[in-house]
Design a protein around this motif. Structure first.
Motif, short mmCIF file in Angstrom:
data_model
loop_
_atom_site.label_atom_id
_atom_site.label_comp_id
_atom_site.label_asym_id
_atom_site.label_seq_id
_atom_site.Cartn_x
_atom_site.Cartn_y
_atom_site.Cartn_z
N GLU A 1 0.84 -1.20 0.00
CA GLU A 1 0.00 0.00 0.00
C GLU A 1 0.87 1.24 0.00
O GLU A 1 1.78 1.38 0.83
CB GLU A 1 -0.91 -0.01 1.22
N ILE A 2 0.63 2.15 -0.93
CA ILE A 2 1.38 3.40 -1.03
C ILE A 2 0.73 4.42 -0.10
O ILE A 2 -0.48 4.66 -0.17
CB ILE A 2 1.39 3.93 -2.48
N THR A 3 1.53 5.05 0.78
CA THR A 3 1.00 6.05 1.72
C THR A 3 1.48 7.46 1.43
O THR A 3 0.94 8.42 1.98
CB THR A 3 1.41 5.66 3.16
N GLY A 4 2.47 7.62 0.58
CA GLY A 4 2.96 8.95 0.25
C GLY A 4 4.14 8.89 -0.68
O GLY A 4 4.81 7.86 -0.80
N PHE A 5 4.40 10.03 -1.38
CA PHE A 5 5.54 10.07 -2.30
C PHE A 5 5.86 11.53 -2.61
O PHE A 5 4.97 12.40 -2.58
CB PHE A 5 5.23 9.31 -3.59
N LEU B 1 -3.17 4.09 -1.63
CA LEU B 1 -3.61 3.26 -2.76
C LEU B 1 -2.85 1.93 -2.73
O LEU B 1 -1.73 1.85 -2.23
CB LEU B 1 -3.38 3.99 -4.08
N THR B 2 -3.48 0.91 -3.26
CA THR B 2 -2.87 -0.42 -3.30
C THR B 2 -2.10 -0.58 -4.60
O THR B 2 -2.70 -0.48 -5.70
CB THR B 2 -3.93 -1.52 -3.16
N LEU B 3 -0.81 -0.81 -4.49
CA LEU B 3 0.00 -1.01 -5.68
C LEU B 3 -0.14 -2.44 -6.21
O LEU B 3 -0.31 -2.66 -7.41
CB LEU B 3 1.47 -0.71 -5.38
N ALA C 1 11.34 -2.70 -0.84
CA ALA C 1 12.73 -2.26 -0.98
C ALA C 1 12.89 -1.37 -2.21
O ALA C 1 13.61 -0.36 -2.18
CB ALA C 1 13.65 -3.48 -1.08
N LEU C 2 12.22 -1.73 -3.31
CA LEU C 2 12.29 -0.92 -4.52
C LEU C 2 11.68 0.46 -4.30
O LEU C 2 12.26 1.49 -4.71
CB LEU C 2 11.58 -1.64 -5.66
N LEU C 3 10.55 0.52 -3.64
CA LEU C 3 9.89 1.80 -3.39
C LEU C 3 10.71 2.67 -2.45
O LEU C 3 10.74 3.90 -2.60
CB LEU C 3 8.49 1.55 -2.81
N GLN C 4 11.37 2.05 -1.49
CA GLN C 4 12.23 2.83 -0.58
C GLN C 4 13.35 3.51 -1.35
O GLN C 4 13.70 4.66 -1.07
CB GLN C 4 12.81 1.92 0.50
N ARG C 5 13.93 2.80 -2.32
CA ARG C 5 15.00 3.40 -3.11
C ARG C 5 14.48 4.59 -3.92
O ARG C 5 15.22 5.53 -4.20
CB ARG C 5 15.62 2.35 -4.05
N GLU C 6 13.21 4.55 -4.28
CA GLU C 6 12.60 5.65 -5.05
C GLU C 6 11.99 6.71 -4.13
O GLU C 6 11.32 7.62 -4.60
CB GLU C 6 11.52 5.09 -5.98
N ILE D 1 9.51 6.43 -2.10
CA ILE D 1 8.06 6.32 -2.06
C ILE D 1 7.68 5.58 -0.78
O ILE D 1 8.14 4.44 -0.56
CB ILE D 1 7.51 5.59 -3.30
N ALA D 2 6.85 6.20 0.07
CA ALA D 2 6.46 5.58 1.33
C ALA D 2 5.43 4.48 1.07
O ALA D 2 4.46 4.68 0.33
CB ALA D 2 5.88 6.63 2.28
N ALA D 3 5.64 3.32 1.68
CA ALA D 3 4.74 2.19 1.47
C ALA D 3 4.70 1.32 2.71
O ALA D 3 5.62 1.34 3.53
CB ALA D 3 5.19 1.37 0.26
N THR D 4 3.63 0.55 2.84
CA THR D 4 3.48 -0.41 3.94
C THR D 4 3.09 -1.76 3.37
O THR D 4 2.52 -1.85 2.26
CB THR D 4 2.42 0.05 4.95
#
Length: 660
Positions: free
Chosen positions: A591-595, A627-629, A643-648, A650-653
Motif C-alpha cells: 500500500e502506497i502512503t505517500g511520495f 492506494l494499493t500497488l 525495498a524498490l519503493l524505498q530506493r525511489e 516512495i512511502a509504502a506499507t
C-alpha cells in the motif's frame, strides 16, 4: 501434505532419527518388530506405530507405503535393509528411500542401480564430524560453499573483554564479510536466520554463530581472545635428529646391536694395531683393515716382506681375515632375519611421527578410517595407533603419509610413542566403548589438558560421560549421523544438519529447475523471506563479471534462473516445503502512503505495469492516497516491492491481504 514419513527400525540410530523427525511436525509411521506401542515416547500427534517385520508387504501397506512421502530403513542388517528397500520400491515406484548400509562396496552401486534411493554409511556420516570436534570444539560444522569453497560455522561467546562487545551485529559481519546464522542473548530466546536483527548490539554474556572462511573466522576469534595462537617453535634440527636416531636404535633387536658392535669393534681394533704396531698412517690403516676383512686383498702381506714384523704381520692379517669372515657372515644372517621379521618397517615408521601439532587416532576401523580421511583432507598431520597388523586400512593410510603405530592404545608407552603430550587432539575410534573410555582416561593422566574426543555408540552413555566431566567431548555416533540421515530424505545435496540451542538447521546445495514454482524467476530476496533461508553463495548459470559476495547477497535484487546453483542455510520444515514445491502463501499487499511530487511519474509507471492501467487511469489513481500497488503477493515479493519503493523515496506499507 498428509503423506507420511515411514521409519523402519528403531535401534540406536533409528531412535535419534525419530527425535529429529518429530521436529518436522509431519505424519510419521514407525515399523519395528520389537517396539512397545504403549510406550509414552510414541504417544505423539501424527505418530503411528506398526508392529511387525518391515520386509512384509502387508505390514508396509498397512504403514502407508503406497502413498508415503519418504521411507527411512535403518535396521542393523544390510540384507534386511536391501530386501525392505526393494519391496518398498515395488509398492511405490516414486517414493524416496534412505537406506542404512554397512557394506562400503554396496553403497554407491546400490544407489546407481535403484532409482531415487540413497544408501548411507553411518561411519561415513559420523567420521568427518568426529574429526571436526577434535580440531575445534567451537566449530559447529564445516561445508563446501559452491561460490567460495570450504567454509565453517563457528560459535563465539561475547565476554566483557571481547572487542565485539557493544558493537552492532551488522557492523561486524559487514567488515569481516561473514554471515550471521544464530544469536543467543544472555537473557531471552535464541534467534536464527532472518529472525536476527542486524542492528542488535552484542553484550557480554551473548553468543553468536557466524559463517565464513576459516581464515576470516580465526582472525575474528583471535581478536576476541577465543582462539589461542597455536604457533609453536620447531625443535632444533640436531635435537630432532638425535631423538629420531635414539628411537630408531631402541627399536632394533639386541642381536643386531651385538653383531654390529662386534664388527665395528674389530675394525677399530685392527685399524689401531696397523697404526701403532706397524706404524702406518691412520687413514691407510683403516683402508687396509677394510680391504682384508671384506676382500682379502692384503693376505700375501707384500708390504711387510722386508720388515722385521713380516711373520707377525702375516699372523695378524690371517687372524683378522678369519674374524672378519665370521663376523660378516653372522652380521649378514642377523640383519636378514631382522628384515624378514619386518621390524625395519617399525624403525622407519618412527620418522613419520610429528613432534607436535598432530592428531592421534586410536583405532582404524570404518569410523577411524573416515576420521583419518577427513583430517587429511583438511591438511592435518595424523598418527594412527592400531593393534591389528593385518588391518586392511593400514596400507591405505600409510600410502597417504600417515604414521601407523602397531600396538594397544591402552598402554601408556604406546601413547607416549605417538607424542600425545604435544598432539593437537586425540580421537578414540575403536569399536569397544570401554576401551575408548580407558584410552581417554589414560590420556588425561598423561596430559591433563589434552583435547580428547571419545567415540561412543550409546547416546545416553555419551551424555552421562559428558555431564560427569570425565570426557567433555564424549560424542555418540548415532547422534552425529541421525541429522544427516534425515536431511538425505529431502535432498541428496544436504551437506550438514546441526542445532543451535535446540533449533535445527540444514545446509544444502540447491539447483533451480526450469519452471520451478518456488525458485525460477523469483528474486533471491523473495525466496529467502518466503522460505526462511539465508543464501551463503550463488553460482549463476551465466557467470557475472561482478561476484555476488555472501555478506551482501540477500540485499541484491538478483532473479534466479533455471540452472543457477546456490548454497543455503534453512530449517528442515522450510526445506521440506521447497522439495515438495509448496508455494508460499500469497496473502500480502503493498500500500502506497505517500511520495514526493517528482516521483509521481515513477509511481504511475509502476501502476501501469502491475495493474495494466492506461496512463490516464494511473495518473488519476496517484491522486488518491493511500492506494494499493499490488496484492496477492507472497511476503518475499511484497518485501521486494517495499525495498524498490524505498530506493525511489516512495512511502509504502506491507499488510496482509485479508485485512481489506
Amino acid at each position: 501434505m498428509n503423506a507420511p514419513i515411514i521409519l523402519c527400525g528403531l535401534g540406536l540410530v533409528g531412535r535419534r532419527v525419530y527425535e529429529h523427525l518429530l521436529s518436522l511436525d509431519r505424519p510419521l509411521v514407525i515399523i519395528d518388530s520389537r517396539i512397545n506401542p504403549q510406550d509414552p515416547l510414541y504417544h505423539r500427534p501424527h505418530v503411528r506405530v506398526v508392529v511387525g517385520d518391515c520386509r512384509d508387504p502387508v505390514i508396509l501397506e498397512q504403514a502407508g507405503v503406497p502413498h508415503a512421502r519418504g521411507v527411512l530403513i535403518l535396521t542393523s542388517d544390510d540384507l534386511v535393509n536391501i530386501a525392505t528397500g526393494l519391496m518398498v520400491r515395488r509398492l511405490n515406484p516414486d517414493v524416496r528411500i534412505v537406506l542404512r548400509m554397512f557394506n562400503q562396496n554396496l553403497i554407491n552401486r546400490l544407489g546407481r542401480s535403484v532409482r531415487n534411493i540413497v544408501a548411507l554409511s553411518v561411519s561415513a556420516l559420523a567420521g568427518p564430524r568426529l574429526a571436526m570436534r577434535a580440531l575445534d570444539r567451537d566449530v559447529v560444522t564445516g561445508f563446501d560453499n559452491l561460490e567460495f569453497g570450504p567454509q565453517q560455522i563457528v560459535e563465539m561467546a561475547i565476554t566483557p573483554e571481547s572487542p565485539l562487545a557493544n558493537r552492532r551485529i551488522g557492523d561486524i559481519v559487514h567488515r569481516e564479510r561473514l554471515v550471521t546464522v544464530g544469536y543467543q542473548p544472555g537473557e531471552g530466546e535464541s534467534r536464527i536466520l532472518l529472525e536476527i536483527n542486524p542492528d542488535q548490539v552484542l553484550m557480554p554474556g551473548d553468543r553468536i554463530w557466524l559463517a565464513g572462511t576459516a581464515k576470516r573466522l580465526d582472525r575474528l576469534r583471535l581478536e576476541s581472545g577465543q582462539l589461542s595462537d597455536r604457533t609453536v617453535s620447531l625443535p632444533g634440527k640436531l635435537r630432532h635428529a638425535w631423538r629420531m636416531a635414539r628411537r630408531a636404535v631402541d627399536e632394533i633387536d639386541w642381536t643386531v646391536k651385538l653383531g654390529t658392535g662386534l664388527l665395528l669393534g674389530t675394525v677399530c681394533f685392527c685399524t689401531l694395531v696397523y697404526h701403532w704396531v706397524f706404524h702406518r698412517p691412520l687413514a691407510d690403516s683403516l683402508y687396509r683393515t677394510i680391504s682384508v676383512i671384506a676382500t682379502g686383498a692384503d693376505m700375501r702381506g707384500y708390504d711387510f716382506a722386508n720388515e722385521e714384523f713380516e711373520g707377525g704381520a702375516k699372523v695378524f692379517i690371517s687372524i683378522m681375515r678369519l674374524s672378519g669372515v665370521a663376523l660378516l657372515a653372522a652380521f649378514t644372517a642377523i640383519i636378514t632375519n631382522f628384515l624378514v621379521r619386518a621390524r625395519l618397517g617399525g624403525v622407519l615408521e618412527v620418522r613419520r611421527i610429528p613432534d607436535w601439532g598432530h592428531v592421534v587416532v586410536c583405532g582404524l576401523g570404518n569410523i577411524g578410517f573416515r576420521v583419518v580421511e577427513e583430517l587429511l583432507r583438511r591438511g592435518e598431520r595424523v598418527v594412527v595407533i592400531e593393534p591389528l597388523p593385518n588391518n586392511p586400512f593400514v596400507p591405505t593410510v600409510r600410502r597417504e603419509g600417515v604414521a601407523v603405530i602397531q600396538g594397544e592404545a591402552t598402554i601408556s608407552e604406546v601413547l607416549r610413542q605417538a607424542n600425545i603430550a604435544t598432539a593437537r587432539a586425540v580421537i578414540t575410534c575403536t569399536p569397544n566403548e570401554l576401551i575408548n573410555l580407558e584410552i581417554a582416561l589414560l590420556v588425561a593422566e598423561i596430559q591433563p589438558n589434552q583435547r580428547v574426543v571419545l567415540r561412543m555408540a550409546d547416546p545416553l552413555l555419551a551424555e552421562t560421560v559428558r555431564e560427569s566431566g570425565l570426557v567433555p567431548l564424549a560424542v555418540s555416533v548415532p547422534t552425529l549421523a541421525a541429522p544427516l540421515i534425515v536431511g538425505a530424505m529431502f535432498d541428496e545435496h544436504v551437506q550438514s544438519v546441526f542445532r543451535i540451542h535446540g533449533r535445527e538447521l540444514v545446509l544444502v546445495d540447491l539447483t533451480v529447475q526450469p519452471n520451478d514454482p518456488c525458485l525460477d524467476r523469483q528474486s533471491l530476496r523473495a525466496v529467502a523471506i518466503d522460505y526462511d533461508l539465508i543464501p551463503l553463495g550463488l553460482v549463476p548459470i551465466v557467470q557475472s563479471t561482478t561476484p555476488l559476495h555472501a555478506s551482501v547477497i540477500d540485499s541484491r535484487n538478483y532473479r534466479l534462473k533455471a540452472g543457477d546453483r546456490m548454497t543455503v542455510l534453512t530449517t528442515p520444515a522450510s526445506l521440506a516445503r521447497l522439495v515438495q514445491r509448496e508455494p508460499a502463501p500469497a496473502v500480502w499487499r503493498v500500500e502506497i502512503t505517500g511520495f514526493p511530487l517528482p516521483q509521481r511519474e515513477t509511481l504511475a509507471l509502476y501502476l501501469r505495469s502491475v495493474q495494466n492501467l492506461t496512463q490516464a487511469d494511473a495518473d488519476a489513481k496517484t491522486q488518491q492516497l493511500p492506494l494499493t500497488l499490488a496484492h496477492s503477493l507472497t511476503r518475499g515479493q511484497a518485501e521486494d516491492w517495499h525495498a524498490l519503493l524505498q530506493r525511489e523515496r516512495i512511502a509504502a506499507t506491507i499488510t496482509p491481504h485479508e485485512s481489506e
